[in-house]
Structure formats: structure tokens, C-alpha cells
Design a protein around this motif. Structure first.
Motif, short mmCIF file in Angstrom:
data_model
loop_
_atom_site.label_atom_id
_atom_site.label_comp_id
_atom_site.label_asym_id
_atom_site.label_seq_id
_atom_site.Cartn_x
_atom_site.Cartn_y
_atom_site.Cartn_z
N THR A 313 0.76 -1.27 0.04
CA THR A 313 -0.06 -0.03 0.06
C THR A 313 0.90 1.36 0.00
O THR A 313 0.52 2.23 -0.56
N PHE A 317 0.75 4.29 -2.87
CA PHE A 317 0.43 5.64 -2.56
C PHE A 317 1.58 6.49 -3.05
O PHE A 317 1.20 7.59 -3.86
N ASP A 365 -4.20 13.86 1.05
CA ASP A 365 -5.41 13.27 1.13
C ASP A 365 -6.21 13.36 -0.38
O ASP A 365 -7.07 12.34 -0.34
N LEU A 368 -5.01 10.04 -1.86
CA LEU A 368 -5.93 8.87 -1.11
C LEU A 368 -7.56 8.95 -1.64
O LEU A 368 -7.97 7.85 -2.08
N ARG A 369 -8.01 10.04 -1.94
CA ARG A 369 -9.50 10.12 -2.50
C ARG A 369 -9.52 9.60 -4.06
O ARG A 369 -10.07 8.69 -4.25
N THR A 372 -7.33 5.91 -4.48
CA THR A 372 -7.38 5.26 -3.28
C THR A 372 -7.00 3.64 -3.64
O THR A 372 -7.29 3.12 -4.62
N PRO A 375 -9.76 0.33 -3.78
CA PRO A 375 -11.09 0.88 -4.26
C PRO A 375 -12.50 0.28 -3.77
O PRO A 375 -13.48 0.87 -3.64
N THR A 403 -15.48 2.30 -1.54
CA THR A 403 -14.52 3.60 -1.08
C THR A 403 -14.47 4.52 -2.09
O THR A 403 -14.54 5.71 -2.16
N TYR A 404 -14.22 3.72 -3.50
CA TYR A 404 -14.14 4.69 -4.94
C TYR A 404 -15.50 5.50 -5.00
O TYR A 404 -15.23 6.74 -5.15
N TYR A 407 -15.60 8.26 -2.64
CA TYR A 407 -14.86 9.40 -2.91
C TYR A 407 -15.23 10.16 -4.35
O TYR A 407 -14.28 10.96 -4.42
N ASN A 443 -10.04 8.70 7.75
CA ASN A 443 -9.45 7.62 7.37
C ASN A 443 -10.17 6.44 6.86
O ASN A 443 -10.09 5.38 6.89
N ALA A 445 -10.12 5.72 3.56
CA ALA A 445 -9.34 4.88 2.87
C ALA A 445 -8.53 3.86 3.63
O ALA A 445 -8.11 2.74 2.92
#
Length: 536
Positions: A313, A317, A365, A368-369, A372, A375, A403-404, A407, A443, A445
Motif C-alpha cells: 500500500t 500511494f 489527502d 488517497l481520495r 485510493t 477502491p 470506497t471509490y 470518494y 481515514n 481509505a
């Protein structure tokens, strides 16, 4: 099936002295009636795409980048929708509010994992992140991870991280073309040093290269749409290996990972036997194995899960962070101006500086958005019924945290497909000012409920130090290779992880003074030579 019909059929059987024909007729009737319900959505389930008999939505399920289709369906059906894959119910939640209620507040009931024949074939049940909460492996592993990530341990780990990041910066300075590999080496070396007591100094033909080869295969194994429904259609489990590519994939993945983690474990055993302790974490687990109640395989699996959580991860990132800089030069320039203002020309950024650079925090941030790493996260399974907005989530449903989709929801984010750190300057979570913030936290993500990533604190330090270091030291630009885009076409598939494809870029030190400072810091970090294989 109507009770009267059942009684009638069994009466006919009795009259005919249990004739084979009558028994067969009953079985066929029962099968037909059962199949009428397979693939259908109950009336109190969340809505979703139209189903077809028996198959349900099996043919609709995306085979790559499922987060894109999930986002599309979320826009049509709302923040919770359901799919039917044969007789299994799949629930997809696509809002912070739904995550809060279903996964956070009901974490004890929604924290299990789907049973996977392929995963079991790879891990033999030793990877705690993919096991149920009642499994001793999960319980032992969770406790062991918390001892690795105490506040005191994190302070101890910081020295190792900083030294590795000095090596990372020196790698970029000396060999900018291979920045993608430098990121992989650094992320793997941090974790292997802390866990197993030895560094990775070069990527090629190293444990780092083997690790990323194995973890990419594991991501493909666990991709929910990349393989036939082996867990739902049991005859597939008996297809001979020569005709079942998914079995060959699982076996290749297992062989690579078993060899890697077995050799690293053996290395720690030798250090203990020869009393050449490095102070690494796996040594402490081995020496306290009886007290912890852990088996050899559990300890090996613990190393594997912590590597997967910390190395993979972090690398994804940092790669996405570099892509953000080279595709948005104005963002890079603004971040550089901020770090210059706070740090000045004569010293390196320190971890305490991160609180003073709100725009750089906003860049992180937004990475991450926007991209991510997981996802749709790793799916959950509920042990009892759960209700949300009047909809019933039946027991044993597979629950995806989209999560995707959260976001990239245009109702919450202005121009969600645009990379724009300014959104996190305007509001805490980057959402529209008038958006409902229920369930939002900084958090998301990192997961939810009982399965939220326990290594978040360590990951945050990776983000803090590297975002500041990279902006302070280098100018990043696209080169002529044609790689390094920020669109989804620049990201690898299949896999549950959203990881960039290999790319190159132009990376140059911002000044001769900073180039020399990188060399000096590197020399101080490794006074005995970079090939030293000991802890710092």
C-alpha cells in the motif's frame, strides 16, 4: 413449496411403495422449486440491477476495475444496492453514512471474510487479514500487530524509516529513470528490516522483487470478478488443474510466497540459534511463541500480512503521489513553495513540520481520495441480519465497501474526476460545503469496523516524511516515454489494488545544495556501507 403439495407427493410415494420413479419425481420437483428462487432478489433487499433466473447478476459482475461499475450502479440505485450471484447475496455500500452504520457500528456482526477456495489454496488459512474473526489466527495476529505498533515501537521504527528514505532520495538522485523500482525497494526494505532484520539494497533479484511479484499475483487471486464463481458453483472445484487456470494461478502464487516467507523466517531462526540477534519483530515472536500461543505457520503468516499491509500500500500511494505531481505542475509548485517557506534552504523536513504544511497534507489527502489504493476494499461478511434504511442485509452476505464510489460521488464532491487538493483546504473531508458529513472521517481509505487497517499510524508516517521530502528535494516532470498518466489506463488490472503500471519520469534536484545534502544524509545514515545487512 406449498405444504399441501409436499404431502400429496409423499402420499403418492407411499402408495407406490416408494418406487424409484416417484422418488425421482419428487427430487426433480424440489430441484425445480429451489431453482426458481436461485438468483432472485427478495423484496426487502436493497435494490439493484435486474436479475436473470439462476444466474442472478453473475453475468453483470465486472471482470476488471469493479469500482467503476459499482460507482455507476450507486448513481442509479443509491448508497446501498444488492446483487445476486447464483444463490449468494452481494451488498455494495457507497456512502460514509452507510459505512458508519453497517461496518462501524455493527462491526462485531459484519467483520468476517468470505470463504474463498482459491485463497485457502494459496494461504492454507494462515493469512489473518482474510480469515474470520473467530479464527484463532485472527485473534492472535491482531494482538501481535498491536504490540508491533505501540507508540513506543513506532518511535523506535522511525529511525529505520528515516534511514530508508535517505537511501530512497539518494536512489532518485543517482538513478532517476528507475523511480518506480526505487519506490518498491524502499517500501519493501522498510518492512523487511523491521520484521526480519535485513535490508534490501537493490531491487533486482532481491526479496523486494519476489515480494511484489507474489503480492500482485495474490491481488489477482482475490479479485472478485477475475475468476469463475468457484466458491458458489462447487463443481468448478473439481476441474482438473490443467484446465483450470485459476488453480494454476493460486499454486504459482503459493509457491512464490511460501518460498519468500519461509526463507525469511529461517533467517530469523538462524539469528536466534547463532545468537546474532537483530532485534527484529519476527525474532521476538519466535522467542515468545509458546507464550503467544502461535504456531510456526501463524508466525510466518503474521510476517506475510504485515508485509502486505505495510509495503504494497505504501508503494502504491507513493507512485500515485508522483503521478499527481507530474500531471499537475501547479500543484507541485504550490507544494514546493509551502515546504520552502516552512523548512527553508538549510535543513531537511522533519516529521513535526507536517502540521505546518496544510497544502501538502491536502495533496496527500487528494491522492488517497482520487486513487485510493483499495477502491472496493477487502469484502466483509455478516454473521447475522443487518438493516439499513429499512432494507434487509441477509446473513452471510458479501459486503463491499465501495470506497471509490464514496470518494467520487458528485453529490458530495465537486468535479470528483478532477485532481484538486484545494477541496481539502475548503472543507475538512474535501466534500462540498453543504454536503451531509454523517459518517465521514479522515481515514475511510484505511477501511472500516473491526477490519480497519491497524497499521494506519505507520502508514501516515510514510506519507508525512515522503511527501515533504520529495517536494523539498526534486522537480518532477513527464519525460518522453509516454508513461506516467493519471487516468485509469495507467493503472494495472486485474487485482483488488489500484496500483500504477510501471512508469518513468524526469526527476532533478531543485538545487546543487540540496543534491549535496542528500548525499551527506545518505552517508551519515549508512556509515558502514549501504550493503550492511543489520538493523540500524
Amino acid at each position: 413449496m406449498e405444504p399441501g403439495l409436499v404431502n400429496y407427493l409423499f402420499t403418492k410415494i407411499m402408495v407406490s411403495d416408494f418406487s424409484v420413479g416417484a422418488v425421482f419425481a419428487v427430487l426433480v420437483m424440489l430441484l425445480i422449486l429451489k431453482l426458481r428462487t436461485v438468483g432472485t432478489r427478495d423484496g426487502d433487499f436493497p435494490p439493484g440491477p435486474k436479475t436473470t433466473p439462476v444466474l442472478g447478476n453473475a453475468l453483470d459482475f465486472p471482470t476488471s476495475f469493479p469500482h467503476i461499475k459499482f460507482l455507476e450502479w450507486a448513481q442509479e440505485y443509491g448508497d446501498i444496492f444488492s446483487l445476486k450471484i447464483l444463490d449468494r447475496t452481494v451488498i455494495v455500500i457507497s456512502s460514509a453514512a452507510a459505512v458508519k452504520h453497517i461496518l462501524d457500528a455493527n462491526g462485531a456482526r459484519t467483520g468476517n471474510r468470505p470463504r474463498s477456495v482459491l485463497v485457502q489454496r494459496v494461504t492454507n488459512g494462515s493469512l489473518m487479514a482474510l480469515e474470520n474473526m473467530e479464527n484463532p489466527i485472527w485473534k492472535h495476529g491482531r494482538n501481535a500487530i498491536h504490540t508491533f505498533l505501540t507508540k513506543g515501537s513506532l518511535e523506535k521504527h522511525l529511525k529505520t524509516q528515516q534511514a530508508e528514505y535517505s537511501h530512497f532520495m539518494h536512489d532518485i538522485l543517482e538513478d532517476p529513470e528507475n523511480i518506480f523500482q526505487h519506490i518498491c525497494r524502499t517500501a519493501a526494505s522498510v518492512m523487511i528490516t523491521l520484521l526480519y532484520g535485513s535490508r534490501i539494497t537493490k531491487y533486482e533479484r532481491s526479496h523486494a522483487e519476489v515480494y511484489f511479484q507474489g503480492v500482485k499475483l495474490l491481488n489477482e487471486v482475490t479479485d472478485p470478478g477475475a475468476h469463475p464463481p468457484v466458491d458458489l458453483f462447487w463443481p468448478l472445484q473439481y476441474v482438473p488443474k490443467r484446465w483450470a487456470y485459476w488453480k494454476r494461478l493460486a499454486d504459482s502464487t503459493r509457491d512464490i510466497r511460501d518460498e519468500l516467507y519461509g526463507s525469511l523466517y529461517a533467517q530469523c531462526e538462524r539469528a536466534i540459534t547463532t545468537e546474532k540477534h537483530t532485534g527484529c519483530y519476527l525474532e521476538s515472536l519466535i522467542m515468545n511463541q509458546e507464550k503467544l500461543g502461535m504456531t510456526r505457520d501463524e508466525i510466518i503468516g503474521m510476517g506475510a500480512v504485515m508485509m502486505d499491509a505495510g509495503a504494497e500500500t505504501s508503494a502504491s500511494f507513493l507512485q500515485s503521489f508522483i503521478l499527481a505531481l507530474i500531471n499537475n505542475p501547479h500543484v507541485q509548485e504550490k507544494g514546493q513553495a509551502e515546504i520552502d517557506r516552512i523548512v527553508g534552504p538549510d535543513r531537511w523536513p522533519e516529521i513535526d513540520d507536517y502540521e505546518k504544511v496544510p497544502y501538502i497534507r491536502a495533496i496527500a489527502d487528494e491522492v488517497l481520495r482520487f486513487r485510493t489504493v483499495l477502491p472496493i476494499a477487502i469484502p466483509h461478511v455478516n454473521t447475522t441480519e443487518v438493516y439499513y434504511k429499512g432494507y434487509r442485509i441477509p446473513e452471510d452476505s458479501v459486503i463491499f465497501m465501495n470506497t471509490y464510489g464514496i470518494y467520487h460521488d458528485p453529490d458530495f464532491y465537486e468535479e470528483p474526476e478532477k485532481f484538486d487538493p484545494e477541496r481539502f483546504i475548503k472543507t475538512e473531508f474535501g466534500t462540498k460545503e453543504d454536503a451531509d458529513k454523517t459518517g465521514y472521517r479522515n481515514n475511510l481509505a484505511f477501511g472500516a469496523g473491526r477490519r480497519i487497517c491497524p497499521g494506519e499510524s505507520m502508514a501516515r508516517r510514510t506519507i508525512m516524511l515522503n511527501t515533504m521530502n520529495l517536494l523539498w528535494a526534486f522537480d518532477f516532470k513527464k519525460d518522453g516515454s509516454g508513461t506516467g498518466g493519471q487516468g485509469l489506463e495507467s493503472y494495472a488490472k486485474p487485482g483488488i489494488e489500484l496500483a500504477p503500471k510501471p512508469f518513468t519520469c524526469d526527476a532533478k534536484p531543485r538545487s546543487a545544495t540540496k543534491a549535496q545534502m542528500i548525499k551527506d544524509r545518505y552517508a551519515r545514515a549508512f556509515p558502514n556501507g549501504v550493503d550492511s545487512a543489520t538493523m540500524f
